[in-house]
Design an enzyme around this catalytic site. Structure first.
Site, PDB file in Angstrom:
ATOM      1  N   GLU A   1     108.685 -44.341  -1.274  1.00 51.27           N
ATOM      2  CA  GLU A   1     109.064 -43.360  -2.303  1.00 51.27           C
ATOM      3  C   GLU A   1     110.306 -43.836  -3.052  1.00 51.27           C
ATOM      4  O   GLU A   1     110.355 -43.787  -4.292  1.00 51.27           O
ATOM      5  CB  GLU A   1     109.308 -41.986  -1.667  1.00 51.27           C
TER       6      GLU A   1
ATOM      7  N   GLU B   1      87.486 -34.290 -10.422  1.00 50.08           N
ATOM      8  CA  GLU B   1      86.029 -34.056 -10.434  1.00 50.08           C
ATOM      9  C   GLU B   1      85.283 -35.197  -9.749  1.00 50.08           C
ATOM     10  O   GLU B   1      84.153 -35.032  -9.280  1.00 50.08           O
ATOM     11  CB  GLU B   1      85.498 -33.857 -11.858  1.00 50.08           C
TER      12      GLU B   1
ATOM     13  N   CYS C   1     112.868 -33.757   0.668  1.00 52.50           N
ATOM     14  CA  CYS C   1     111.725 -33.484  -0.204  1.00 52.50           C
ATOM     15  C   CYS C   1     112.114 -33.069  -1.632  1.00 52.50           C
ATOM     16  O   CYS C   1     111.587 -33.621  -2.603  1.00 52.50           O
ATOM     17  CB  CYS C   1     110.875 -32.354   0.378  1.00 52.50           C
TER      18      CYS C   1
ATOM     19  N   TYR D   1     107.195 -43.619   4.610  1.00 59.30           N
ATOM     20  CA  TYR D   1     107.286 -42.668   3.497  1.00 59.30           C
ATOM     21  C   TYR D   1     108.522 -42.928   2.628  1.00 59.30           C
ATOM     22  O   TYR D   1     108.440 -43.032   1.409  1.00 59.30           O
ATOM     23  CB  TYR D   1     107.473 -41.246   4.053  1.00 59.30           C
TER      24      TYR D   1
ATOM     25  N   HIS E   1      85.897 -30.843 -15.962  1.00 63.28           N
ATOM     26  CA  HIS E   1      85.857 -32.035 -16.793  1.00 63.28           C
ATOM     27  C   HIS E   1      86.788 -31.914 -17.989  1.00 63.28           C
ATOM     28  O   HIS E   1      86.845 -30.838 -18.596  1.00 63.28           O
ATOM     29  CB  HIS E   1      84.411 -32.241 -17.275  1.00 63.28           C
TER      30      HIS E   1
ATOM     31  N   CYS F   1     115.191 -31.102   3.981  1.00 65.60           N
ATOM     32  CA  CYS F   1     114.223 -30.942   2.887  1.00 65.60           C
ATOM     33  C   CYS F   1     114.921 -30.551   1.586  1.00 65.60           C
ATOM     34  O   CYS F   1     114.721 -31.170   0.538  1.00 65.60           O
ATOM     35  CB  CYS F   1     113.182 -29.893   3.280  1.00 65.60           C
TER      36      CYS F   1
ATOM     37  N   LYS G   1     114.305 -35.612  -3.683  1.00 69.31           N
ATOM     38  CA  LYS G   1     113.440 -36.791  -3.837  1.00 69.31           C
ATOM     39  C   LYS G   1     112.412 -36.579  -4.938  1.00 69.31           C
ATOM     40  O   LYS G   1     112.225 -37.414  -5.826  1.00 69.31           O
ATOM     41  CB  LYS G   1     112.769 -37.096  -2.475  1.00 69.31           C
TER      42      LYS G   1
HETATM   43  P1  NDP Z   1     108.573 -43.638   8.866  1.00 68.20           P
HETATM   44  O1  NDP Z   1     108.429 -43.451  10.322  1.00 68.20           O
HETATM   45  O2  NDP Z   1     107.578 -43.090   7.944  1.00 68.20           O
HETATM   46  O3  NDP Z   1     108.686 -45.187   8.572  1.00 68.20           O
HETATM   47  C1  NDP Z   1     109.634 -45.991   9.194  1.00 68.20           C
HETATM   48  C2  NDP Z   1     109.424 -47.398   8.704  1.00 68.20           C
HETATM   49  O4  NDP Z   1     110.484 -48.220   9.173  1.00 68.20           O
HETATM   50  C3  NDP Z   1     108.131 -48.019   9.203  1.00 68.20           C
HETATM   51  O5  NDP Z   1     107.608 -48.824   8.221  1.00 68.20           O
HETATM   52  C4  NDP Z   1     108.603 -48.829  10.408  1.00 68.20           C
HETATM   53  O6  NDP Z   1     107.802 -49.954  10.657  1.00 68.20           O
HETATM   54  C5  NDP Z   1     109.949 -49.297   9.911  1.00 68.20           C
HETATM   55  N1  NDP Z   1     110.871 -49.580  11.016  1.00 68.20           N
HETATM   56  C6  NDP Z   1     111.126 -48.803  12.091  1.00 68.20           C
HETATM   57  N2  NDP Z   1     112.037 -49.402  12.894  1.00 68.20           N
HETATM   58  C7  NDP Z   1     112.339 -50.580  12.311  1.00 68.20           C
HETATM   59  C8  NDP Z   1     113.190 -51.642  12.668  1.00 68.20           C
HETATM   60  N3  NDP Z   1     113.919 -51.604  13.779  1.00 68.20           N
HETATM   61  N4  NDP Z   1     113.250 -52.714  11.851  1.00 68.20           N
HETATM   62  C9  NDP Z   1     112.510 -52.756  10.714  1.00 68.20           C
HETATM   63  N5  NDP Z   1     111.687 -51.777  10.325  1.00 68.20           N
HETATM   64  C10 NDP Z   1     111.597 -50.692  11.114  1.00 68.20           C
HETATM   65  O7  NDP Z   1     110.055 -43.127   8.551  1.00 68.20           O
HETATM   66  P2  NDP Z   1     110.785 -42.793   7.194  1.00 68.20           P
HETATM   67  O8  NDP Z   1     112.208 -43.096   7.493  1.00 68.20           O
HETATM   68  O9  NDP Z   1     110.142 -43.436   6.043  1.00 68.20           O
HETATM   69  O10 NDP Z   1     110.566 -41.237   7.083  1.00 68.20           O
HETATM   70  C11 NDP Z   1     110.804 -40.364   8.209  1.00 68.20           C
HETATM   71  C12 NDP Z   1     109.804 -39.256   8.230  1.00 68.20           C
HETATM   72  O11 NDP Z   1     110.134 -38.296   7.250  1.00 68.20           O
HETATM   73  C13 NDP Z   1     108.378 -39.666   7.907  1.00 68.20           C
HETATM   74  O12 NDP Z   1     107.689 -40.146   9.015  1.00 68.20           O
HETATM   75  C14 NDP Z   1     107.774 -38.411   7.381  1.00 68.20           C
HETATM   76  O13 NDP Z   1     107.231 -37.691   8.453  1.00 68.20           O
HETATM   77  C15 NDP Z   1     108.958 -37.700   6.769  1.00 68.20           C
HETATM   78  N6  NDP Z   1     108.913 -37.807   5.293  1.00 68.20           N
HETATM   79  C16 NDP Z   1     107.910 -37.177   4.615  1.00 68.20           C
HETATM   80  C17 NDP Z   1     107.817 -37.280   3.256  1.00 68.20           C
HETATM   81  C18 NDP Z   1     106.690 -36.602   2.535  1.00 68.20           C
HETATM   82  O14 NDP Z   1     106.059 -35.710   3.075  1.00 68.20           O
HETATM   83  N7  NDP Z   1     106.384 -37.015   1.304  1.00 68.20           N
HETATM   84  C19 NDP Z   1     108.790 -38.026   2.473  1.00 68.20           C
HETATM   85  C20 NDP Z   1     109.776 -38.669   3.285  1.00 68.20           C
HETATM   86  C21 NDP Z   1     109.829 -38.550   4.634  1.00 68.20           C
HETATM   87  P3  NDP Z   1     106.490 -49.898  11.591  1.00 68.20           P
HETATM   88  O15 NDP Z   1     105.454 -49.189  10.791  1.00 68.20           O
HETATM   89  O16 NDP Z   1     106.177 -51.335  11.802  1.00 68.20           O
HETATM   90  O17 NDP Z   1     106.873 -49.183  12.836  1.00 68.20           O
END
Ligand code: NDP
Length: 451
Positions: free
Chosen positions: A182, A441, A49, A178, A436, A44, A52
């Site tokens: 982002e 709102e 976080c 995510y 407002h 984080c 980012k």
């Molecule tokens: P996520 O699990 O959110 O997303 C992973 C993405 O990668 C999905 O779209 C998934 O597709 C895709 N994917 C997974 N495996 C493959 C593959 N083999 N080939 C192609 N695409 C693939 O993970 P992130 O890495 O984005 O983030 C990790 C975690 O960190 C998040 O889940 C979240 O909990 C946390 N995070 C939170 C944030 C916040 O609170 N603002 C900011 C950043 C991270 P599919 O959907 O089809 O499985």
């Protein structure tokens, strides 16, 4: 009296969860040590976080400069210097590393800047020494995972994106979660030609469908190239950069490929076996409702347990560990209705089930929805729009979910999260006077349910 163990609690990993458990336990009087081989604050603070969000702020200035003209401001010659943003961010992270050190040392937790490996149920090997503890907490977090494909060694992950030597002109992002959305907003806002490739028909799987469609439209409007149903076949080095080849045979030339395809629990090299700790199917540390592993004096929290990979959740789990072990309590985290935000542009804020899931759970569901141009853009002419959705169980009148896409959605949804947790009804929302003029709102003035 001879104490049986060197420590009451030995924490492995000083990220959000581990740090909270260690310092609260120490504050409750426990003898605590915490081992961290990398940086204090974990993902984080260092590569997640915080940096980012600083990058998100940085990337919004391009639009702000443009918008200023409609408000009478003349700007000229603005240009972006990546090293300034990167290095200012790094300085702030270093300041936070020191803050974390103080947070731990204040209540008396001992910080050991070494890698820790489990040796048996009560023993940890750390810095060449064996130390014993009555309780051990595994809080080792997660790391970016990259699926295997030809050229996978040429891609970067979010860890690297925070420290790029030079700012790329072109970026291809693989993934649709995510991190992918982002960083798509960050790179696009900072001026890179940005393309996101997602394997499914629409990104952000698991979020409300209307929200996903709306965000896709808004991101495209800001110039991010979104290509869905696109599978990466390979990445190779070519003159002047990299070439991403899709399974459909398309080739995209780029300078950087960022793979944001999820994060794996950090258990490699921990020697879970030596302490009888059983992993789950995805390599996560399996725990019960009180974060006990298969070895009851060894607990685990945060990303490494593979439940909800969010900092505030890890912190809440860390609080449970401290109060349950040393405060005589029996706490557990409520995993329902966790408010969350995605800092894509515009932001997403959400709490409660998606409309699709809510319709299954609440047969009399009423959906209230509003889309509008934010007041600020009535002068700028920017066609960015905001969307808000409130889901109400028609039987009980309880508001069960709020979803939003728009500026500061996370700030707005945090407050609504309290109302929803407290069981607020639509009638409660209706009798709340709006502030407002704000976007927020709208959440208390939606009167007509849509079909
Ligand atoms: P996520 O699990 O959110 O997303 C992973 C993405 O990668 C999905 O779209 C998934 O597709 C895709 N994917 C997974 N495996 C493959 C593959 N083999 N080939 C192609 N695409 C693939 O993970 P992130 O890495 O984005 O983030 C990790 C975690 O960190 C998040 O889940 C979240 O909990 C946390 N995070 C939170 C944030 C916040 O609170 N603002 C900011 C950043 C991270 P599919 O959907 O089809 O499985």
């Amino acid at each position: 009296m001879q104490l049986a163990f060197d420590y009451d609690l030995f924490v492995i990993g000083a990220g959000s969860g581990g740090t909270r458990a260690a310092r609260m336990s120490a504050a409750l009087g426990a003898r605590v040590a915490i081992a961290e081989e990398r940086y204090l604050g974990g993902t984080c603070v260092n590569v997640g976080c915080i940096p980012k969000k600083l990058f998100v702020y940085g990337s919004h200035y391009a639009e702000d400069f443009e918008d200023g003209a409609a408000y009478g401001w003349t700007t000229s010659g603005e240009s972006f210097q990546w090293p300034t943003l990167r290095d200012n961010k790094t300085r702030e992270i270093e300041r936070l590393n020191n803050v974390y050190q103080g947070l731990l040392e204040g209540p008396g937790a001992e910080i050991i800047r070494e890698r820790a490996i489990l040796s048996d149920t009560h023993t940890v090997s750390v810095g060449g020494e064996m130390v014993t503890a009555e309780n051990i907490l595994i809080a080792t977090g997660s790391r970016p995972s990259v699926p295997p494909f030809p050229g996978d060694d040429l891609v970067i992950t979010s860890d690297d994106a925070f420290y790029l030597e030079t700012f790329p002109e072109r970026v291809v992002i693989i993934g649709g979660g995510y991190i992918a959305v982002e960083f798509a907003g960050i790179f696009n806002g900072l001026g890179a030609e940005t393309t996101l490739l997602y394997r499914g028909p629409l990104f952000l799987r698991g979020f409300d469908e209307g929200i996903r469609e709306f965000v896709a439209q808004e991101m495209r409007g800001k110039g991010v190239g979104l290509r869905f149903d696109t599978h990466v076949a390979s990445v190779e080095r070519v003159a002047g950069g990299l070439a991403v080849r899709t399974r459909a045979g398309d080739v995209l030339e780029t300078d950087v490929v960022l793979c944001a395809t999820g994060r794996s629990p950090n258990t490699v090299g921990l020697d879970l076996d030596a302490a009888g700790v059983e992993p789950g199917r995805s390599g996560e540390v399996r725990v019960d409702s009180r974060y006990r592993t298969s070895t009851p004096n060894i607990h685990a929290i945060g990303d490494v347990i593979g439940r909800v990979q969010l900092t505030p959740v890890a912190i809440a789990e860390g609080m449970c560990i401290a109060y349950n072990l040393f405060g005589g309590e029996d706490r557990q985290v409520e995993y329902d209705d966790i408010p969350t935000a995605i800092f894509c542009q515009p932001n997403i804020g959400t709490v409660g089930p998606t409309e699709e899931r809510a319709r299954e759970r609440f047969p009399a569901l009423k959906a209230y929805e509003s889309t509008f141009r934010p007041l600020k853009h009535t002068l700028t002419g920017r066609d960015e729009r905001t969307m808000m959705k409130l889901l109400v169980d028609g039987d009980s009148d309880r508001v069960v979910a709020a979803h939003m896409v728009g500026p500061e959605a996370g700030e707005i949804i945090q407050g609504l999260g309290v109302a929803i947790k407290a069981g607020a009804t639509k009638a409660d929302f209706d009798r709340t006077i709006g502030i407002h003029p704000t976007a927020a709102e709208e959440f208390v003035t939606m009167r007509e349910a849509r079909a």
